[in-house]
Design a protein around this motif. Sequence first.
Motif, PDB file in Angstrom:
ATOM      1  N   ASP A  64       0.817  -1.210   0.000  1.00 24.12           N
ATOM      2  CA  ASP A  64       0.000   0.000   0.000  1.00 24.12           C
ATOM      3  C   ASP A  64       0.854   1.265   0.000  1.00 24.12           C
ATOM      4  N   ASP A  65       0.537   2.171  -0.908  1.00 24.21           N
ATOM      5  CA  ASP A  65       1.272   3.431  -1.024  1.00 24.21           C
ATOM      6  C   ASP A  65       0.639   4.515  -0.160  1.00 24.21           C
ATOM      7  N   ASN A  66       0.532   4.212   1.142  1.00 24.74           N
ATOM      8  CA  ASN A  66       0.057   5.183   2.132  1.00 24.74           C
ATOM      9  C   ASN A  66      -1.306   5.770   1.761  1.00 24.74           C
ATOM     10  N   SER A  67      -2.266   4.880   1.508  1.00 26.65           N
ATOM     11  CA  SER A  67      -3.608   5.302   1.111  1.00 26.65           C
ATOM     12  C   SER A  67      -4.252   6.201   2.158  1.00 26.65           C
ATOM     13  N   SER A  68      -4.998   7.176   1.683  1.00 26.57           N
ATOM     14  CA  SER A  68      -5.681   8.097   2.593  1.00 26.57           C
ATOM     15  C   SER A  68      -6.965   7.505   3.155  1.00 26.57           C
ATOM     16  N   ASP A  69      -7.450   6.397   2.572  1.00 27.72           N
ATOM     17  CA  ASP A  69      -8.711   5.808   3.037  1.00 27.72           C
ATOM     18  C   ASP A  69      -8.509   4.737   4.101  1.00 27.72           C
ATOM     19  N   GLY A  70      -7.267   4.574   4.596  1.00 25.65           N
ATOM     20  CA  GLY A  70      -7.015   3.598   5.654  1.00 25.65           C
ATOM     21  C   GLY A  70      -6.849   2.171   5.179  1.00 25.65           C
ATOM     22  N   THR A  71      -6.512   1.981   3.904  1.00 26.66           N
ATOM     23  CA  THR A  71      -6.326   0.631   3.370  1.00 26.66           C
ATOM     24  C   THR A  71      -5.311  -0.161   4.187  1.00 26.66           C
ATOM     25  N   ALA A  72      -4.153   0.431   4.455  1.00 25.55           N
ATOM     26  CA  ALA A  72      -3.089  -0.289   5.178  1.00 25.55           C
ATOM     27  C   ALA A  72      -3.535  -0.687   6.578  1.00 25.55           C
ATOM     28  N   SER A  73      -4.192   0.212   7.286  1.00 28.18           N
ATOM     29  CA  SER A  73      -4.660  -0.098   8.643  1.00 28.18           C
ATOM     30  C   SER A  73      -5.665  -1.235   8.632  1.00 28.18           C
ATOM     31  N   PHE A  74      -6.543  -1.229   7.634  1.00 29.73           N
ATOM     32  CA  PHE A  74      -7.557  -2.273   7.543  1.00 29.73           C
ATOM     33  C   PHE A  74      -6.922  -3.631   7.241  1.00 29.73           C
ATOM     34  N   VAL A  75      -5.926  -3.646   6.352  1.00 31.30           N
ATOM     35  CA  VAL A  75      -5.224  -4.896   6.049  1.00 31.30           C
ATOM     36  C   VAL A  75      -4.539  -5.427   7.303  1.00 31.30           C
ATOM     37  N   ARG A  76      -3.949  -4.531   8.091  1.00 33.16           N
ATOM     38  CA  ARG A  76      -3.276  -4.967   9.324  1.00 33.16           C
ATOM     39  C   ARG A  76      -4.278  -5.559  10.318  1.00 33.16           C
ATOM     40  N   GLU A  77      -5.490  -5.017  10.366  1.00 34.69           N
ATOM     41  CA  GLU A  77      -6.523  -5.582  11.250  1.00 34.69           C
ATOM     42  C   GLU A  77      -6.788  -7.039  10.882  1.00 34.69           C
ATOM     43  N   ILE A  78      -6.921  -7.292   9.586  1.00 31.21           N
ATOM     44  CA  ILE A  78      -7.173  -8.660   9.130  1.00 31.21           C
ATOM     45  C   ILE A  78      -5.955  -9.540   9.378  1.00 31.21           C
ATOM     46  N   ALA A  79      -4.760  -8.991   9.158  1.00 31.32           N
ATOM     47  CA  ALA A  79      -3.524  -9.760   9.329  1.00 31.32           C
ATOM     48  C   ALA A  79      -3.324 -10.214  10.769  1.00 31.32           C
ATOM     49  N   ARG A  80      -3.883  -9.495  11.737  1.00 36.03           N
ATOM     50  CA  ARG A  80      -3.767  -9.898  13.144  1.00 36.03           C
ATOM     51  C   ARG A  80      -4.545 -11.183  13.414  1.00 36.03           C
ATOM     52  N   ILE A  81      -5.488 -11.487  12.541  1.00 33.70           N
ATOM     53  CA  ILE A  81      -6.320 -12.680  12.712  1.00 33.70           C
ATOM     54  C   ILE A  81      -5.945 -13.774  11.714  1.00 33.70           C
ATOM     55  N   CYS A  87       0.726  -6.850   5.151  1.00 36.64           N
ATOM     56  CA  CYS A  87       0.702  -5.499   4.600  1.00 36.64           C
ATOM     57  C   CYS A  87       2.128  -4.976   4.517  1.00 36.64           C
ATOM     58  N   LEU A  88       2.506  -4.499   3.341  1.00 35.30           N
ATOM     59  CA  LEU A  88       3.761  -3.784   3.161  1.00 35.30           C
ATOM     60  C   LEU A  88       3.377  -2.323   2.917  1.00 35.30           C
ATOM     61  N   HIS A  89       3.559  -1.516   3.948  1.00 34.41           N
ATOM     62  CA  HIS A  89       3.094  -0.121   3.926  1.00 34.41           C
ATOM     63  C   HIS A  89       4.250   0.770   3.498  1.00 34.41           C
ATOM     64  N   ARG A  90       4.104   1.409   2.338  1.00 36.07           N
ATOM     65  CA  ARG A  90       5.168   2.277   1.829  1.00 36.07           C
ATOM     66  C   ARG A  90       4.824   3.742   2.106  1.00 36.07           C
ATOM     67  N   PHE A  91       5.846   4.510   2.439  1.00 33.74           N
ATOM     68  CA  PHE A  91       5.658   5.941   2.694  1.00 33.74           C
ATOM     69  C   PHE A  91       6.703   6.710   1.897  1.00 33.74           C
ATOM     70  N   GLY A  92       6.252   7.702   1.126  1.00 36.46           N
ATOM     71  CA  GLY A  92       7.181   8.494   0.337  1.00 36.46           C
ATOM     72  C   GLY A  92       7.602   7.823  -0.960  1.00 36.46           C
ATOM     73  N   ARG A  93       6.979   6.682  -1.293  1.00 34.23           N
ATOM     74  CA  ARG A  93       7.259   5.996  -2.549  1.00 34.23           C
ATOM     75  C   ARG A  93       5.929   5.647  -3.196  1.00 34.23           C
ATOM     76  N   ARG A  94       5.860   5.799  -4.521  1.00 33.78           N
ATOM     77  CA  ARG A  94       4.628   5.515  -5.230  1.00 33.78           C
ATOM     78  C   ARG A  94       4.939   4.831  -6.549  1.00 33.78           C
ATOM     79  N   GLY A  95       3.950   4.108  -7.066  1.00 35.41           N
ATOM     80  CA  GLY A  95       4.108   3.472  -8.361  1.00 35.41           C
ATOM     81  C   GLY A  95       3.824   1.989  -8.307  1.00 35.41           C
TER      82      GLY A  95
END
Length: 370
Positions: A64-81, A87-95
Motif C-alpha cells: 500500500d502506497d500510504n492510502s488516505s482511506d485507511g487501506t493499510a490499517s484495515f489490512v493490518r486488522e485482518i492480518a492480526r487474525i 501489509c507492506l506499507h510504503r511511505f514516500g514511494r509511489r508506483g
Amino acid sequence: MQAVEVEIEDDVPDTVFKITKATLKAAELSVIVPTFNERDNIKAVIAAVADALPNIAWEIIFVDDNSSDGTASFVREIARIDPRVRCLHRFGRRGLSSACVEGIMSTASPIVAVMDADRQHDERALFRMFEILNTTDADIVVGSRYAKGGGVGDWDRSRAAMSRIATRIANWITGTSLSDPMSGFFMIRREVFFRALPRLSSIGFKILLDISASSDSRLKVVDIPYRFRLRQHGASKLDSMVLWEFVLLILDKTIGRYIPTRFISFALIGGSGVLVHIAVLTLLFKIIGIAFTDAEIAATFTAITTNFLLNNALTYRDQRLNATGAVANVGIANWMFANNSMWLTSALAGIAVGVVWNYAMSSIFTWKTE
C-alpha cells in the motif's frame, strides 16, 4: 481438518475467512496486490483468492502506497487474525511497478502472482496458473485479455484500439512476443524474476513488460485467457500518467543504458520550457522593449514555473522547488549578451546551462530519493 471461522467486523459487507492448519505451512504461492485507496475491495479480494486456491498454502501481500482511506490499517486488522494476510506499507514511494518489485522481494515463496485490488482480474485463474507452473517448464503464466476466450469487458473502441497499438509497439521495441504485455495479472517463478531484477526499470504500471524486456533469456510464456471485469469499488487509477510512463519505460528499455530516463523526461519537459522562455523573452525584449536582463529574468522564471509543474507531475513525485538553475541561466545569458553575443544565442546558452544544472541539483536535493 477442522476450520475456524473468523468474522472481520467493519462497514463493508461481512466476509468469513476459513483458517485451517494448512495456514501454518510455509507459503507455496505469494499473491502480490498493489493498493492505493482500495479499502472497500480488500475483504472481497481475500475471499476470492481463498476460494480460488483450495489446498494450496498461499499468502497475500498488499503493498500500500500510504492510502488516505485507511487501506493499510484495515489490512493490518485482518492480518492480526489471518496470518496469510500481510501489509507492506510504503511511505514516500509511489508506483505500481516498484510496489510489485518490493512485494515480491518481501516473500520467500517459489512462485509469485501479481494482480490488482480492483476485482477486474479474475482470481479463479490463479489455480490454473499455479498448476501450469508446477507441472510444466513454463517461466511465467500471463492472464491475457487477447488470448482466445479472453476479453476487455466494456472498454470503448478507442481504449481497446490504443491498448492493441501499445501491445504491438511494446513487443516490437522490446523484442518480446507476449499476447498481452500490458497485463497486470500474471504468475512467475521467483528465480525468473530475480534474473531480471538487476535490469528492471520499475517505471510506471507495466511490470510484466518490464520483466519480459529485462530477462537475460527468452521466457517460456503460457497465456491463460480471462475477461476483464468492471471495477466494484473505488476510482480508476488510469490517467495521463499511464501513457507518459509507458513512453518512459520504452525509452529506458531502448536507450536507458546510455542516458538516464529521468534526464530524458527532464529534457523533454525542458524543451517545452524553451518555447515558453523564447516566447516570453521575444514579447518582452523585442516587442515591448524591456531591457534584456529584465526580460531574461522574467522569461526564466516563467519557464521555470511551467517546467516545475510538469516535472512535478511527470518526472518526479514530491513537491519541493529548487530555483538555483535560474541563477545559472540568467548569469550565463547576461554574460554572453554583454560580450556582444546575439540575444537569442545568449538566451539558448542560458537555457542549456539551466537544464543541466536543474537536473543535477534536483536529483540530489529537490526530488532526491530518501
